[in-house]
Write a protein that holds these residues in place. Structure first.
Motif, PDB file in Angstrom:
ATOM      1  N   GLU A   7      78.569 -22.715  87.734  1.00  0.00           N
ATOM      2  CA  GLU A   7      79.789 -22.752  88.543  1.00  0.00           C
ATOM      3  C   GLU A   7      80.839 -23.676  87.932  1.00  0.00           C
ATOM      4  O   GLU A   7      82.033 -23.366  87.922  1.00  0.00           O
ATOM      5  CB  GLU A   7      79.455 -23.201  89.973  1.00  0.00           C
ATOM      6  CG  GLU A   7      78.582 -22.227  90.743  1.00  0.00           C
ATOM      7  CD  GLU A   7      79.241 -20.877  90.909  1.00  0.00           C
ATOM      8  OE1 GLU A   7      80.461 -20.831  91.194  1.00  0.00           O
ATOM      9  OE2 GLU A   7      78.548 -19.846  90.743  1.00  0.00           O
ATOM     10  N   THR A   8      80.381 -24.809  87.419  1.00  0.00           N
ATOM     11  CA  THR A   8      81.316 -25.771  86.832  1.00  0.00           C
ATOM     12  C   THR A   8      81.370 -25.665  85.308  1.00  0.00           C
ATOM     13  O   THR A   8      82.213 -26.311  84.676  1.00  0.00           O
ATOM     14  CB  THR A   8      80.919 -27.210  87.209  1.00  0.00           C
ATOM     15  OG1 THR A   8      79.602 -27.482  86.688  1.00  0.00           O
ATOM     16  CG2 THR A   8      80.908 -27.384  88.723  1.00  0.00           C
TER      17      THR A   8
ATOM     18  N   ASP B 210      75.096 -26.067  85.016  1.00  0.00           N
ATOM     19  CA  ASP B 210      75.695 -25.564  86.245  1.00  0.00           C
ATOM     20  C   ASP B 210      76.715 -24.492  85.866  1.00  0.00           C
ATOM     21  O   ASP B 210      77.783 -24.802  85.328  1.00  0.00           O
ATOM     22  CB  ASP B 210      76.370 -26.708  87.007  1.00  0.00           C
ATOM     23  CG  ASP B 210      76.923 -26.275  88.366  1.00  0.00           C
ATOM     24  OD1 ASP B 210      77.131 -25.063  88.575  1.00  0.00           O
ATOM     25  OD2 ASP B 210      77.145 -27.152  89.220  1.00  0.00           O
TER      26      ASP B 210
ATOM     27  N   HIS C 173      83.570 -15.192  83.750  1.00  0.00           N
ATOM     28  CA  HIS C 173      83.270 -16.622  83.675  1.00  0.00           C
ATOM     29  C   HIS C 173      84.294 -17.322  82.795  1.00  0.00           C
ATOM     30  O   HIS C 173      84.898 -16.702  81.917  1.00  0.00           O
ATOM     31  CB  HIS C 173      81.860 -16.848  83.121  1.00  0.00           C
ATOM     32  CG  HIS C 173      80.794 -16.621  84.142  1.00  0.00           C
ATOM     33  ND1 HIS C 173      80.198 -17.623  84.865  1.00  0.00           N
ATOM     34  CD2 HIS C 173      80.229 -15.474  84.579  1.00  0.00           C
ATOM     35  CE1 HIS C 173      79.313 -17.112  85.690  1.00  0.00           C
ATOM     36  NE2 HIS C 173      79.305 -15.808  85.534  1.00  0.00           N
TER      37      HIS C 173
END
Length: 774
Positions: A606-607, A604, A155
């Protein structure tokens, strides 16, 4: 009843420094834990056999001698599990109850033995003939990175252009920090008692922080619905995260034996096996690059975090996320990148531990601050102050959350003044300039810790409140009591809601058949969520009573008030018990469930943007140490702590949490060293080889204060703040003080390269390295 006949006024309970509800029982030995419960007729004792190697293929699992051993009633392997052979909390299928096919760490359970006595079960387990074909093992972070062995995807958080900011900065540095893990070392080891019920149901008493997850995993392993299993937890003798997911394996073994034999079954791990076969705080390796100006203000920074997760995912994803969230600690990072690698190794699966990754993230940025200070020949406190979140738009975290409640500048200033930091810093510097074998160090470090589960759905809690017709109250909620004082805090809230004495509220054990689908008691949110859920239940009951009594007296519902003098119906005062009895006779429901979900939070992954926390808890500590540079030994001379708990629900309990958290953090950073040999076998698995802090490690000058100006901008329960985890990171000041003392041996502009834990051996090696100029 007229207004002159009334109960004695109840002194408000909330915000009072009341003792823990089980304090007397704790010190007198009357508190009942799983292993203290009266043993039922026909009880079987369960133990287990484990893998002797870190990675391999199971060839032969010879258990004939085990089955034939005296007192043995049953022996279970993976083939005897009727349902799913799985204990993974989130990543279903990556960790087995009992190994089948392959083993993935030394100490992994292979089979379970049930016998008439605990001694017989343990002796029989040692008779197994185990043949395992060795396979290549990954034992450390470096090897895992080389082989790209991960339990979760990599990540990244990023804001701005850190590479450009670093390259254009007037000054640049880079470094690396290795942090060891930590064993939970709870006083009560893992334990569970499973009792068969009618129709194949099970009642399981467990030392667990997460009864609802335990209920689900047991049902899943038996191939049944969740409603066939009830889990009860009255108290734990410590947990610290070690019983959030990892209590499951042992309760499952007891449950499987009880289900197979139809007899009650109990398991209690001894200290060595507990340490070998249960997960710990994650080891971390942090690499960093930073660019900064002449004043030490960070302009750009790049972090690389790598965690040793062990053989399965467990909670490593969320733990690594939180390490990323806390890599800023209390500092504004204008251009930042944080990468996180979650390394799979053939060691026990690491798990939740007080702070949940936050301590590892914070320790990294504090090393950066001190490296900048050394390079610029500045007091680290000055560098800390210039980098704090503050005005001029310096309020956005690396994950794009706005810091709205920052109190660190004023809290740190108050602590520095109270602890006489400037004068003492000068005295320490003068002492060290005189040379000599003994050196001193002083450090003031801050803490900014986010409060909420970062997995959004876990931010929910339930409660059940009964008011009986005599006015007594029964309280139940989904939180578990592990010694931290959650039960007394929630009871205080309930007592005040009804305006009754605290003694009128009966605290009851956490049970999955009373409050369902609860979250683990973790993330420092036990009081925040469960007290609010209890408050919701109380409010429902009060509204029902008020509606009935108001109608009876011809006044509006909102004219009925509950306070410490009783129940006010307009201008008339009534006794609480009398009002309750009248409501009962009028068929008014005096029982209610309550529910709470934490507001505002969202994230979030993902972002890497959002608001993962409802608010932040803050604190700061000043620690002074003295080290012997010829032996590496050191002592803590003085500690000053100022910590923000908002408007404390119970100052006595909160003060104890601050003190205990600090000492536990000090253990992680100084004495508690975990060591695996080249075969992946843990060698530090007993008090003889693993050193937790003791009373003599705490200095005589140990000054701990709750910040009097504390408040909470968010509408938490009575505007309090969480206190369980944040104080642990105050102990970073001890590590920083040791490093300050060692840095007095280094050339100007160089920071002592001190990893954690700073054991005397590591301190000595660092001192010798600095003296030799290596």
């Amino acid at each position: 009843m007229d207004k002159e006949v009334r109960q004695s006024p109840a002194e408000p309970a909330v915000h009072r420094p009341l003792p823990h509800d089980s304090a007397v029982k704790h010190v007198t030995g009357q508190a009942v834990y799983v292993d203290d419960m009266l043993e039922p007729e026909g009880l079987l004792h369960v133990y287990f056999g484990t893998s002797p190697c870190a990675h391999g293929r199971i060839g032969k699992l010879g258990l004939d001698r085990v089955r034939q051993a005296p007192g043995v009633v049953a022996v279970l392997t993976a083939a005897d599990i009727p349902g799913a052979n799985d204990i993974s909390p989130l990543h279903r299928g990556d960790e087995e109850i009992l190994a089948s096919g392959e083993v993935h760490f030394a100490g992994q359970p292979l089979f379970a033995v049930a016998a008439e006595s605990r001694d017989a079960a343990r002796r029989a387990a040692r008779l197994a003939e185990i043949d395992i074909e060795p396979l290549p093992a990954v034992l450390d972070i470096e090897t895992a990175l080389e082989r790209e062995s991960f339990v979760d995807e990599t990540h990244e958080m990023k804001r701005g252009d850190p590479d450009a900011a670093i390259e254009s900065a007037p000054h640049r540095l880079d470094g690396v920090l290795h942090m060891g893990g930590q064993d939970h070392f709870y006083l009560e080891g893992q334990a569970a008692l499973a009792m068969p019920q009618e129709d194949g149901d099970l009642l399981v008493h467990s030392s667990s922080q997460h009864p609802s997850e335990l209920q689900h995993l047991i049902a899943q392993s038996l191939g049944r619905a969740d409603n066939a299993v009830t889990v009860e937890v009255r108290r734990m003798g410590g947990a610290f995260g070690g019983k959030e997911t990892q209590a499951a394996q042992w309760a499952l073994l007891a449950a499987l034996v009880a289900d197979r034999t139809g007899r009650p079954a109990k398991i209690r791990l001894d200290r060595d096996d507990d340490m070998i076969s249960t997960g710990k705080r994650h080891d971390f390796r942090t690499r960093w690059r930073v660019g900064f100006d002449d004043d030490g203000r960070i302009l750009g920074i790049d972090f690389e975090l790598a965690a040793r997760c062990g053989m399965s995912a467990d909670l490593s994803g969320a733990i690594s996320d939180r390490a990323m969230f806390h890599s800023d600690n209390g500092y504004y990072l204008p251009a930042v990148r944080i990468r996180s690698y979650r390394c799979r190794t053939n060691t026990v699966s690491n798990t939740a531990f007080r702070g949940f990754g936050g301590p590892q993230g914070m320790l990294g940025i504090e090393q950066v601050i001190e490296a900048i200070a050394a390079h610029r020949n500045l007091d680290p406190l000055a560098v800390r102050r210039v980098n704090l979140y503050g005005g001029d738009g310096r309020i956005l975290t690396p994950y794009f959350m706005t810091v709205e409640d920052n109190v660190l500048p004023e809290l740190m200033d108050e602590l520095a003044e109270a602890a006489d930091y400037p004068a003492r810093r000068g005295e320490v510097e003068s002492f060290n300039r005189a040379g000599g074998v003994i050196r001193r160090g002083l450090a003031l470090t801050p803490v900014k810790f986010g409060i909420s589960f970062t997995t959004a759905f876990l931010n929910q809690a339930g409660a059940l409140v009964h008011v009986y017709k005599d006015g007594s109250i029964h309280l139940n909620h989904g939180g578990t009591e592990m010694g931290q004082g959650l039960f007394i805090k929630v009871a205080q809230v309930v007592a005040d809601e009804f305006g009754v004495p605290l003694e009128q509220v009966r605290i009851s054990a956490t049970r999955t058949d009373k409050v369902p689908n609860t979250s683990a008691t973790a993330a420092s949110s036990g009081s925040d969520m469960n007290a609010m859920a209890a408050l919701d239940a109380c409010s429902k009951i009060k509204r029902r009573i008020a509606a009935h009594i108001g109608a009876e007296h011809g006044v509006a519902e909102d004219s009925v008030r509950f306070d410490s003098d009783g129940v006010w119906v307009g201008a008339q005062r009534r006794d609480f018990a009398d009002v309750v009895l009248q409501a009962y006779l009028a068929r008014v429901s005096l029982s209610a469930t309550g529910f709470y979900r934490t507001p505002k939070i969202h994230y979030d992954r993902e972002t890497a943007r959002g608001r993962p926390f409802l608010y932040f808890a803050y604190g700061a500590a000043v620690s002074e140490v003295e080290i012997d540079t010829l032996t590496g030994e050191y002592r803590l001379r003085r500690v000053d702590i100022l910590h923000d708990v908002g408007r404390s629900l119970n100052p006595a309990v909160d003060l104890g949490q601050i003190e205990g958290g600090f000492v536990q953090g000090m253990g992680w950073l100084t004495t508690e060293e975990l060591w695996w040999d080249e075969q992946g076998v843990l060698r530090t698995h007993a008090p003889s080889t693993y050193k937790i802090p003791v009373a003599s490690d705490v200095p005589d000058a140990f000054h701990v204060r709750i910040w009097e100006r504390g408040d909470n901008r968010e509408p938490t329960i009575h505007r309090s703040k969480a206190v369980g985890e944040p104080p642990l990171m105050l102990a970073i000041s001890v590590h920083s003080a040791i490093r300050h003392a060692l840095t007095s041996l280094a050339p100007e502009g160089v920071l002592a390269p001190l990893d954690a834990p700073a054991t005397p051996e590591r301190v000595l090696l660092c001192a010798e390295r600095l003296r030799s100029g290596a």
